[in-house]
Design an enzyme around this catalytic site. Sequence first.
Site, PDB file in Angstrom:
ATOM      1  N   TYR A  63       0.786  -1.233   0.000  1.00  0.00           N
ATOM      2  CA  TYR A  63       0.000   0.000   0.000  1.00  0.00           C
ATOM      3  C   TYR A  63       0.818   1.285   0.000  1.00  0.00           C
ATOM      4  CZ  TYR A  63      -4.717  -1.671   0.324  1.00  0.00           C
ATOM      5  OH  TYR A  63      -5.925  -2.208   0.026  1.00  0.00           O
ATOM      6  N   LYS A 123       0.543 -14.295   5.063  1.00  0.00           N
ATOM      7  CA  LYS A 123       0.731 -15.226   3.942  1.00  0.00           C
ATOM      8  C   LYS A 123       2.227 -15.578   3.932  1.00  0.00           C
ATOM      9  CE  LYS A 123      -1.062 -17.114   0.248  1.00  0.00           C
ATOM     10  NZ  LYS A 123      -1.683 -18.392   0.371  1.00  0.00           N
ATOM     11  N   ASP A 150      -5.430 -17.221   3.329  1.00  0.00           N
ATOM     12  CA  ASP A 150      -6.486 -17.881   2.542  1.00  0.00           C
ATOM     13  C   ASP A 150      -7.306 -18.823   3.424  1.00  0.00           C
ATOM     14  OD1 ASP A 150      -3.955 -19.031   2.557  1.00  0.00           O
ATOM     15  OD2 ASP A 150      -4.352 -20.336   0.869  1.00  0.00           O
ATOM     16  N   ASP A 177      -7.459  -5.287   4.296  1.00  0.00           N
ATOM     17  CA  ASP A 177      -8.449  -4.685   3.405  1.00  0.00           C
ATOM     18  C   ASP A 177      -9.495  -5.732   3.017  1.00  0.00           C
ATOM     19  OD1 ASP A 177      -9.646  -2.844   1.837  1.00  0.00           O
ATOM     20  OD2 ASP A 177      -8.044  -2.639   0.374  1.00  0.00           O
TER      21      ASP A 177
END
Length: 422
Positions: free
Chosen positions: A150, A220, A286, A310
């Site tokens: 970001y 992740k 995930d 987000d």
Amino acid sequence: MTETIITMKNGTLNVPDAPIIPFIEGDGIGRDIWKPAKKVIDAAVKTGFGNRRKILWREGLAGETAYQRTGERLPEETLAALKKYIVGIKGPLTTPVGGGIRSLNVTLRQKLDLFTCLRPVRWFKGVPSPVKEPMKVNFHIFRENTEDIYVGIEYMAGTPENTKFKNFLLNDMQENRVRFPDTSSFGVKPVSKEGSERLIKAAIDYALAHNLPSVTLVHKGNIMKFTEGSFKKWGYELAEMNFAEKVFTWNTYLKIKNEKDKTTADKALNSAIENGKLIIKDCIADAFLQDILLHPENHSVIATLNLNGDYISDLAAAMVGGIGMAPGANINFETGHAIFEATHGTAPDIVGTGKANPGSLILSGAMMLEYLGWQSAANLIYRALEKTIATKKVTADLFEHMDAASLVSTEDFAEEIIINMT
Ligand code: NAI
């Protein structure tokens, strides 16, 4: 009642009985929802504290109104007020497309170093939800706000900067893993130890202060080992170093399991839970998205990086009734600076129609009251909102999905909440 200013000393917010609080009405439906939301917040303070406490609102200009009146979208005066008065609240602001204009929300976060985007996600009885058991949802999402992909360091394919960057990767770094180097755009993902630690520390402090059962570090790290993987590693290290007496980490569980056996590890975990210790665990992003849909009760406080946060925030909001009811805040827990905000945008399609749900801004106001330590006033809002939804007098977004409901306008919805407060 003398006007006084909120201050932050030694990590504690000092809130006078009549704090000055800057507000930014916002663009689009900001103008429809701010006045009704303010009325509800004021009514809660009045009902909760009588004449003993009062918010002294001070308008700060930003967005379209500011541009029309001053030629600037975020006047220096507004920024100075948010800095000086520590706590503020805002409606949504338009980000004009193109023309090199940066998002005002991003600018505010950066200028005040508001490193946490906090989104509490809970279900109010009666709100239409796409999941079977929305009553099991009670999340507190801590999304890191200043780092990750970001920050916007990107090099567009075909530009001279891109060629420079590509040559550095291919030649200096001897990198041969870029599949189509000549047509690739590149982005940079900075994730620091300090940035991760301050966010995770804030999440743990919050969980302990609110007596919540767990913090899940969502990452992740199986793929992005040095950025997202480090977020998890630094998180566990921080928890074990700074909160040793108060937490039990999944790291410790695995260590006991490896050194001894599963039964001993399970016993240690159960004993930690029985003794009220905060459980620190992690989950790959995930799998996490699947788990919050299937087993929302497994997660309470969630600490995660910017991009994951987000996606998670919007999915979680949808689980409990969507955008019109999702509050949020951007907070620097070290300086105390905080801006509470409606999380939705300016909804140009419904401006001035009376269809906008003021719930998100009202709930952000309740969050703000909690942050000020005025919990009883916040509770009045939560209870009154719940009661209003139970009577099925709701705005268009909820009406559409509810059986036998009555449609009310933005203003009337707020009035109903005030009536249900007493
Ligand atoms: P949006 O959130 O404004 O609208 C998406 C959909 O949700 C629309 O159908 C809208 O009618 C509905 N909606 C939004 N808030 C609602 C409410 N309170 N009650 C009932 N329905 C509601 O998102 P969009 O259209 O992508 O963005 C419009 C503008 O808002 C853009 O300029 C964008 O940059 C800005 N924006 C500002 C944000 C902020 O200030 N925090 C956040 C997101 C977008």
